[in-house]
Write a protein that holds these residues in place. Structure first.
Motif, PDB file in Angstrom:
ATOM      1  N   VAL A 176       0.842  -1.195   0.000  1.00 31.32           N
ATOM      2  CA  VAL A 176       0.000   0.000   0.000  1.00 31.32           C
ATOM      3  C   VAL A 176       0.879   1.248   0.000  1.00 31.32           C
ATOM      4  CG1 VAL A 176      -1.734   1.316   1.275  1.00 31.32           C
ATOM      5  CG2 VAL A 176      -1.909  -1.172   1.152  1.00 31.32           C
ATOM      6  N   ARG A 177       1.891   1.251   0.844  1.00 30.43           N
ATOM      7  CA  ARG A 177       2.803   2.404   0.902  1.00 30.43           C
ATOM      8  C   ARG A 177       3.506   2.597  -0.439  1.00 30.43           C
ATOM      9  NH1 ARG A 177       7.762   3.631   0.975  1.00 30.43           N
ATOM     10  NH2 ARG A 177       8.447   1.456   0.921  1.00 30.43           N
ATOM     11  N   GLN A 178       3.991   1.506  -1.020  1.00 31.52           N
ATOM     12  CA  GLN A 178       4.690   1.603  -2.297  1.00 31.52           C
ATOM     13  C   GLN A 178       3.768   2.116  -3.403  1.00 31.52           C
ATOM     14  OE1 GLN A 178       5.995  -2.474  -2.592  1.00 31.52           O
ATOM     15  NE2 GLN A 178       8.004  -2.053  -1.688  1.00 31.52           N
ATOM     16  N   ALA A 179       2.520   1.645  -3.395  1.00 31.67           N
ATOM     17  CA  ALA A 179       1.561   2.096  -4.398  1.00 31.67           C
ATOM     18  C   ALA A 179       1.302   3.589  -4.265  1.00 31.67           C
ATOM     19  CB  ALA A 179       0.259   1.312  -4.259  1.00 31.67           C
ATOM     20  N   ARG A 180       1.126   4.034  -3.033  1.00 31.87           N
ATOM     21  CA  ARG A 180       0.905   5.467  -2.787  1.00 31.87           C
ATOM     22  C   ARG A 180       2.091   6.297  -3.254  1.00 31.87           C
ATOM     23  NH1 ARG A 180       1.858   6.761   3.093  1.00 31.87           N
ATOM     24  NH2 ARG A 180       3.958   6.548   2.233  1.00 31.87           N
ATOM     25  N   ASP A 181       3.279   5.852  -2.896  1.00 25.36           N
ATOM     26  CA  ASP A 181       4.484   6.608  -3.260  1.00 25.36           C
ATOM     27  C   ASP A 181       4.707   6.638  -4.770  1.00 25.36           C
ATOM     28  OD1 ASP A 181       4.825   6.988  -0.577  1.00 25.36           O
ATOM     29  OD2 ASP A 181       6.498   5.566  -0.353  1.00 25.36           O
ATOM     30  N   ALA A 182       4.221   5.619  -5.468  1.00 30.92           N
ATOM     31  CA  ALA A 182       4.378   5.571  -6.929  1.00 30.92           C
ATOM     32  C   ALA A 182       3.311   6.387  -7.648  1.00 30.92           C
ATOM     33  CB  ALA A 182       4.333   4.127  -7.411  1.00 30.92           C
ATOM     34  N   GLY A 183       2.322   6.870  -6.896  1.00 32.86           N
ATOM     35  CA  GLY A 183       1.286   7.705  -7.497  1.00 32.86           C
ATOM     36  C   GLY A 183       0.067   6.956  -7.988  1.00 32.86           C
ATOM     37  N   ALA A 184      -0.125   5.720  -7.535  1.00 31.53           N
ATOM     38  CA  ALA A 184      -1.280   4.933  -7.983  1.00 31.53           C
ATOM     39  C   ALA A 184      -2.589   5.599  -7.565  1.00 31.53           C
ATOM     40  CB  ALA A 184      -1.212   3.520  -7.408  1.00 31.53           C
ATOM     41  N   ALA A 185      -3.599   5.483  -8.419  1.00 34.38           N
ATOM     42  CA  ALA A 185      -4.904   6.079  -8.142  1.00 34.38           C
ATOM     43  C   ALA A 185      -5.790   5.148  -7.333  1.00 34.38           C
ATOM     44  CB  ALA A 185      -5.603   6.444  -9.448  1.00 34.38           C
ATOM     45  N   PHE A 186      -5.515   3.846  -7.366  1.00 39.53           N
ATOM     46  CA  PHE A 186      -6.318   2.870  -6.640  1.00 39.53           C
ATOM     47  C   PHE A 186      -5.474   1.620  -6.427  1.00 39.53           C
ATOM     48  CE2 PHE A 186      -6.992   2.297 -11.145  1.00 39.53           C
ATOM     49  CZ  PHE A 186      -6.953   0.928 -11.349  1.00 39.53           C
ATOM     50  N   THR A 187      -5.949   0.715  -5.579  1.00 44.90           N
ATOM     51  CA  THR A 187      -5.260  -0.554  -5.352  1.00 44.90           C
ATOM     52  C   THR A 187      -6.183  -1.708  -5.715  1.00 44.90           C
ATOM     53  OG1 THR A 187      -5.979  -0.770  -3.031  1.00 44.90           O
ATOM     54  CG2 THR A 187      -3.906   0.417  -3.454  1.00 44.90           C
ATOM     55  N   VAL A 188      -5.573  -2.818  -6.113  1.00 42.87           N
ATOM     56  CA  VAL A 188      -6.312  -4.041  -6.445  1.00 42.87           C
ATOM     57  C   VAL A 188      -5.650  -5.196  -5.700  1.00 42.87           C
ATOM     58  CG1 VAL A 188      -7.139  -5.548  -8.281  1.00 42.87           C
ATOM     59  CG2 VAL A 188      -6.775  -3.107  -8.749  1.00 42.87           C
ATOM     60  N   SER A 189      -6.466  -6.053  -5.095  1.00 44.90           N
ATOM     61  CA  SER A 189      -5.947  -7.190  -4.342  1.00 44.90           C
ATOM     62  C   SER A 189      -6.633  -8.475  -4.798  1.00 44.90           C
ATOM     63  CB  SER A 189      -6.185  -7.002  -2.840  1.00 44.90           C
ATOM     64  OG  SER A 189      -5.553  -5.822  -2.362  1.00 44.90           O
ATOM     65  N   PRO A 190      -5.941  -9.606  -4.710  1.00 43.78           N
ATOM     66  CA  PRO A 190      -6.560 -10.875  -5.107  1.00 43.78           C
ATOM     67  C   PRO A 190      -7.603 -11.365  -4.115  1.00 43.78           C
ATOM     68  CG  PRO A 190      -4.350 -11.241  -4.281  1.00 43.78           C
ATOM     69  CD  PRO A 190      -4.518  -9.761  -4.379  1.00 43.78           C
TER      70      PRO A 190
END
Length: 265
Positions: free
Chosen positions: A137-151
């Motif tokens: 989650v932290r890495q996604a935020r820092d990379a600028g992702a607009a949303f997250t997806v999980s299996p």
């Protein structure tokens, strides 16, 4: 009186309490860009309930702005920076609006950052996939992702994603998981692995859970996407099909057909 206690400020959508037959009931009122909660007439509580007894309500309805009205979503897994950017641009040219990049290595994170930057230039949303840890989650935020997806459906990942400003798209594969996620306020849900669950799963879930907005993921391509869209999936996520030149015109046709259908409606 039975009290539903709301614990945390990280709610997407305005929530308020109503009293019905002596019971304190919470309902989702409307999405707010302020990402805050509104609690009216909430009873004072001097002793917080144990964490496992607290009901936290979230809403990932902001995903409607990214996914709503679009038949297909692109998944770019493990292609590296240059190829991911090239495939993303190709997907956007075909008519894709939303792209997910799974993050399982530093190479994937580099690719996510590059595609996020490319998408920002033309107003496209890019999310981080395979988010299964709080570090992800932290890495996604820092990379600028607009949303997250999980299996799968992990309430801690959901909570952390909201707190990081990214609406989550958690995965479900059973009626129990689907019911739990909907009870928590989540309406957009990834169905994984969709091809293994089959078309009959979507038909069966549509009866008790008509409010669910399902994204079919896993084993999807141009040959079966239309079948899943017709059986109850709001969106179909395709991955390796994007790297198959033979499937590109077929995918473009699906996008175009559903775009025309939405306009007619």
């Amino acid at each position: 009186m039975e009290v539903i206690f709301i614990d945390r400020l990280s709610l997407v959508g305005e929530l308020k309490l109503q009293y019905t037959q002596g019971r304190c009931v919470m309902r989702n009122v409307a999405y707010s860009d302020m990402w805050q909660r509104t609690l009216s007439n909430a009873p004072a509580m001097t002793t917080p309930l144990p964490r496992e007894e607290r009901l936290v309500m979230y809403s990932n309805e902001p995903l409607t702005q990214m996914l709503g009205g679009h038949a297909l979503m692109a998944i770019l897994r493990g292609f590296g920076v240059e190829h991911s950017v090239a495939l993303a641009r190709q997907a956007w040219e075909l008519g894709f609006e939303c792209i997910e990049l799974p993050i399982q290595s530093e190479r994937d994170l580099d690719a996510l950052r590059a595609v996020v930057a490319a998408g920002a230039e033309i107003g496209k949303s890019v999310g981080a996939g395979t988010v299964v840890t709080l570090e992800h989650v932290r890495q996604a935020r820092d990379a600028g992702a607009a949303f997250t997806v999980s299996p799968g459906y992990d309430r801690e990942i959901v909570r952390a994603s909201f707190e990081a400003g990214m609406p989550p798209l958690p995965g479900v594969g059973t009626a129990s998981e689907l019911q739990s996620a909907l009870a928590a306020g989540l309406t957009w849900l990834k169905v994984f692995p969709a091809s293994a669950l089959g078309l009959s799963w979507f038909t069966a879930m549509a009866g008790p859970f008509p409010q669910a907005k399902l994204v079919a993921t896993g084993g999807m391509d141009a040959s079966n996407a239309e079948s899943y869209l017709a059986t109850g999936a709001r969106v179909v996520a395709v991955g390796s099909a994007l790297a198959d030149p033979a499937q590109l015109p077929l995918l473009a046709g699906i996008l175009n057909n559903h775009h025309l259908g939405a306009n007619r409606n």
